[in-house]
Design an enzyme around this catalytic site. Structure first.
Site, PDB file in Angstrom:
ATOM      1  N   ASP A  86       0.864  -1.175   0.000  1.00 44.10           N
ATOM      2  CA  ASP A  86       0.000   0.000   0.000  1.00 44.10           C
ATOM      3  C   ASP A  86       0.901   1.225   0.000  1.00 44.10           C
ATOM      4  O   ASP A  86       2.097   1.150   0.283  1.00 44.10           O
ATOM      5  CB  ASP A  86      -0.922  -0.033   1.225  1.00 44.10           C
ATOM      6  CG  ASP A  86      -2.111   0.900   1.070  1.00 44.10           C
ATOM      7  OD1 ASP A  86      -2.213   1.545   0.008  1.00 44.10           O
ATOM      8  OD2 ASP A  86      -2.919   0.979   2.012  1.00 44.10           O
ATOM      9  N   ASP A 121      -3.228   7.249  -4.066  1.00 35.72           N
ATOM     10  CA  ASP A 121      -4.527   7.761  -4.489  1.00 35.72           C
ATOM     11  C   ASP A 121      -5.091   8.707  -3.436  1.00 35.72           C
ATOM     12  O   ASP A 121      -4.521   8.870  -2.360  1.00 35.72           O
ATOM     13  CB  ASP A 121      -5.494   6.618  -4.773  1.00 35.72           C
ATOM     14  CG  ASP A 121      -5.606   5.643  -3.613  1.00 35.72           C
ATOM     15  OD1 ASP A 121      -4.578   5.300  -3.015  1.00 35.72           O
ATOM     16  OD2 ASP A 121      -6.735   5.217  -3.300  1.00 35.72           O
ATOM     17  N   GLY A 186     -11.747   3.328  -0.383  1.00 35.25           N
ATOM     18  CA  GLY A 186     -12.672   4.181   0.359  1.00 35.25           C
ATOM     19  C   GLY A 186     -13.886   3.483   0.913  1.00 35.25           C
ATOM     20  O   GLY A 186     -14.939   4.108   1.103  1.00 35.25           O
TER      21      GLY A 186
END
Length: 632
Positions: A86, A121, A186
Site C-alpha cells: 500500500d 490515491d 474508500g
C-alpha cells in the site's frame, strides 16, 4: 488472468506475480513491518498466498528503509511469496499529507521489489461532499498517469465515494491506463458501519466498468461476513487487518460475525485454539499473548470462509450460498435486496444452467437474475404470439410433469398459449424441463403471478385459468415440435426455433416421454436435448443456425490459423479470439467462425460474450464438433 472456474461474475482464477502465482478469490493479510507477531510462514498452512504491507511505514522508518533497499522487501518481511504494498493513502488522509509524493512512493515500492505496487490515491469518506469526491477521482487518475510508463504490476485504485456514477467514471478512467490491478478504495467506513447495501452499489458499478482480465481487490474488506457477496459481484481479492484489530479487543471472528471472548461458552472445533486451550486458559493468558492466539483463530475463520466460497464456485452454487447468508443478518438481507435490483446486469453473466438446483426461498427470490432472464423471454413470447392463453397455477402443471390431458385435449387441438406458474412469474409451458424451471427446490411461498401483465400483453385475447376444458376435433399442432422450437428461441434467440427445426424433423423420445434427439428428414442429427433441458448442437445443427442468423449473432470469431485446428475438434483459446457476440450467455452453444465468417466448429462458450473478448489465457470454447469431423 487465467480462468479455472466461474459462477456468474465470481471466478477462480490465476494471475502471475514476480514471486509466484496467486489463485483467487483470496485474502492478503496485512503485515505490519514493525511488528510481526504471526509471521507469513506461520500463515501458509491456513491458505496464505500473498500478503500486503505498507510501503509508507517502511519508507519513513530509517532502519526499515535501509534494510529494504539493501536486501529487498521479501527479505525484510521474511516471506518468499507475492507481496503487495500500500502507498500511505490512509495516512495521508489522517494527517492531511505525507512527506512523499506519488512518484516517490511508487518508485520506492519498485526499488524494494514489491510484486504489486500502489499509487498514492486520494481517499474520501462516505460523508465527503460530491464536489470533493469528483476532484479526488480526477486527481487519483492523474496520479496514475504520472507513473503510467512504469513496468510491473501497478494497482490503480477506483475511488468515487458513495456515488455510483463517479465509481463508474473512476473505473473507466483507470481502465484506460496501464494499471493491471484494481483495488476498490474508500470502503472501510461502510464496512465498519455494516452499510453493505451501499457497498453493493460501489462494487458492481466499479466491476462492470473495469476490464475482466484484471484482478479486482476490495481494499479493507477483511471480514468474512461479506466475502461471499463481494465475490459474487466479481471481487477477486481482499486484505485484512481485522484479524489483529478484533483480537486486541478480545473478539473472535466467525463466518457470520464476531463474538466477545467473555461471552462464548465453547470454542468451535475448527479453531486452531480448540485443542490447545480451555476457555479459562485462553482468558487467563496475559493480554499480548492472548491477542496473538485470538488472531490465529481469526485468520483461520477468514481462510475457512474463502475455502467455502471456492467450493461453492466449483459447485456453481455461490448464488444460493449468498441467499442463505443474507438471512443471517438484517444488513446482509438489505444488501441482498439491493443486489437483486441489479438482476438485469447480473443475468448477462449468469450461466445458461448450473450443476446445482435453484432454491426458491421467499419474495426476494423473485428478483433473481434467472427470473429476470425468463420473465423477459416470456414477455417476448407472448407479444409475438398474441392469442388466447391458459395459465396453470399450483400443481396443475408442475414443471417436469407435463399436463398430458391439456396437451392432448386442448393444446394440440386449438391455437393457444400455455403458461405455468413458477417463482412468482409465468413461464411458457414449453420450457417446463429447462433450467431452472424444472430444477427448482421451493419453499412453497411463491407469490401469485400478476395476471394483469399477461392480459395487457395479449389484449384483446382472453387469459383464463385452466379448469379442465376439452375440445373436439382433430390435432392441428404438435406439442413436442413447438416445445423444441420454444427452447431454441430461448437458448439461441427468438425466431431460431423455426429456422433449425422444420416441420418434418424427427423427434426421438425416451420411454418416459423425454425428448432426446432431433434429426432432419434425411436422418442427420441436428441436436440432442440434455438433462438441463437445453440443446447440444451437432456441426450440422450449427450449420443450420449459422445459415439462419446474421453476424455477429452467437459467433465467436477466431484467427484463421485457430479455425483450422478448431475444425478438427480442438478447443478455442482466448488468445486466438478476434471478436465475439457480446450477448453470448456463458455455457451456451456458440458458432466458431474464421475471420471470413466461415463456420469452423460448434461448441460451448465457457464465459459470457464480453468475457470472451477480454480474457487472454485459457480455454474459451470447448468444441463439440468441428467441420472436419462432420458428415455434412
Amino acid at each position: 488472468m487465467e480462468i479455472k472456474e466461474r459462477d456468474g461474475l465470481a471466478r477462480i482464477a490465476k494471475f502471475e506475480t514476480p514471486h509466484g502465482t496467486i489463485e483467487t478469490p483470496t485474502v492478503l493479510p496485512v503485515i505490519n513491518p514493525n511488528i510481526m507477531d504471526i509471521t507469513p510462514e506461520e500463515m501458509k498452512p491456513l491458505g496464505l498466498q500473498g500478503i500486503i504491507t505498507n510501503s509508507y511505514i517502511i519508507l519513513r522508518t530509517p532502519q526499515l528503509r535501509e534494510r529494504a533497499l539493501k536486501d529487498g522487501l521479501h527479505s525484510l518481511i521474511g516471506y518468499d511469496g507475492p507481496i503487495m504494498t500500500d502507498s500511505g493513502t490512509f495516512q495521508s488522509y489522517v494527517y492531511g499529507s505525507i512527506e512523499f509524493n506519488n512518484r516517490e512512493v511508487v518508485e520506492f515500492q519498485k526499488k524494494i521489489g514489491s510484486d504489486i505496487s500502489t499509487i498514492l490515491d486520494v481517499f474520501t469518506t462516505p460523508g465527503t461532499p460530491r464536489s470533493e469526491v469528483e476532484k479526488a477521482v480526477i486527481e487519483t487518475y492523474n496520479r496514475m498517469l504520472e507513473v503510467n510508463d512504469e513496468d510491473g504490476i501497478i494497482a490503480g485504485p477506483v475511488q468515487g465515494g458513495v456515488y455510483p456514477d463517479l465509481r463508474r467514471r473512476s473505473a473507466e478512467l483507470m481502465n484506460s491506463t496501464r494499471a493491471t490491478y484494481h483495488p476498490i478504495g474508500g470502503v472501510v467506513p461502510l464496512l465498519e458501519t455494516y452499510d453493505y447495501s451501499t457497498l453493493i452499489d460501489i462494487i458492481i458499478n466499479s466491476k462492470i466498468n473495469l476490464s475482466f482480465n484484471k484482478p479486482v481487490h476490495l481494499f479493507g474488506g477483511g471480514h468474512p461476513m461479506f466475502f461471499a457477496f463481494a465475490v459474487y459481484l466479481g471481487v477477486d481479492l481482499f486484505d485484512s487487518a481485522s484479524y489483529v484489530k478484533y483480537a486486541k479487543d478480545d473478539r473472535l471472528i466467525y463466518p457470520d460475525g464476531t463474538r466477545d471472548l467473555a461471552r462464548i461458552t465453547e470454542l468451535p472445533q475448527w479453531s486452531p485454539l480448540y485443542d490447545r486451550y480451555t476457555l479459562k486458559e485462553l482468558r487467563d493468558l496475559e493480554k499480548e499473548k492472548r491477542s496473538i492466539e485470538i488472531a490465529r483463530h481469526n485468520l483461520k475463520a477468514i481462510f475457512m470462509e474463502i475455502a467455502e466460497i471456492k467450493e461453492r464456485i466449483y459447485e456453481e452454487g455461490l448464488a444460493q450460498y449468498v441467499a442463505q447468508k443474507a438471512r443471517s443478518h438484517p444488513s446482509l438481507l438489505k444488501a441482498y435486496w439491493k443486489m437483486m435490483s441489479y438482476s438485469n446486469i447480473l443475468e448477462k453473466y449468469e450461466d445458461l444452467s448450473k450443476k446445482t438446483a435453484y432454491f426458491f426461498y421467499d419474495s426476494f427470490s423473485t428478483k433473481n437474475p434467472y427470473v429476470s432472464r425468463i420473465s423477459k423471454f416470456t414477455e417476448q413470447y407472448l407479444s409475438s404470439s398474441r392469442k388466447d392463453t391458459y395459465v396453470f397455477t399450483g400443481k396443475a402443471w408442475n414443471p417436469g410433469y407435463t399436463n398430458t390431458d391439456f396437451v392432448r385435449n386442448v393444446y394440440q387441438k386449438i391455437d393457444c398459449n400455455a403458461l405455468i406458474s413458477w417463482s412468482g412469474t409465468f413461464v411458457p409451458a414449453e420450457l417446463e424441463n429447462t433450467y431452472p424451471v424444472e430444477q427448482t427446490v421451493s419453499s412453497g411461498f411463491e407469490p401469485d403471478p400478476d395476471f394483469s401483465v399477461v392480459k395487457d400483453i395479449i389484449s384483446p385475447f382472453r387469459v383464463d385459468v385452466y379448469k379442465g376444458e376439452k375440445f373436439e376435433g382433430d390435432q392441428i399442432r404438435n406439442f413436442n415440435l413447438n416445445k423444441i422450437r420454444v427452447i431454441a428461441d430461448y437458448q439461441f434467440g427468438f425466431g431460431t426455433g423455426k429456422m433449425i427445426f422444420r416441420d418434418d424433423v424427427k423427434i426421438n423420445v425416451s420411454k418416459t416421454g423425454r425428448i432426446r434427439g432431433i434429426l432432419s428428414r434425411d436422418g442427420r442429427l441436428i441436436a440432442t436435448l440434455r438433462n438441463d433441458g437445453f440443446f447440444t448442437l451437432t456441426y450440422y445443427g450449427g450449420y443450420l443456425l449459422h445459415s439462419s442468423l446474421k453476424p455477429p449473432s452467437l459467433r465467436v470469431v477466431v484467427s484463421n490459423e485457430s479455425a483450422e485446428y478448431n475444425a478438427k475438434g480442438y478447443s478455442v483459446f482466448f488468445k486466438f479470439i478476434k471478436d465475439a457476440d457480446e450477448t453470448i450467455i456463458a455455457k451456451n452453444d456458440v458458432l466458431v467462425v474464421d475471420e471470413d465468417g466461415n463456420l469452423a466448429a460448434v461448441g460451448k462458450a465457457m464465459v459470457s460474450g464480453r468475457e470472451l473478448r477480454e480474457y487472454g489465457e485459457g480455454i474459451a470454447v470447448r468444441v463439440h464438433e468441428g467441420r472436419d469431423q462432420s458428415e455434412k
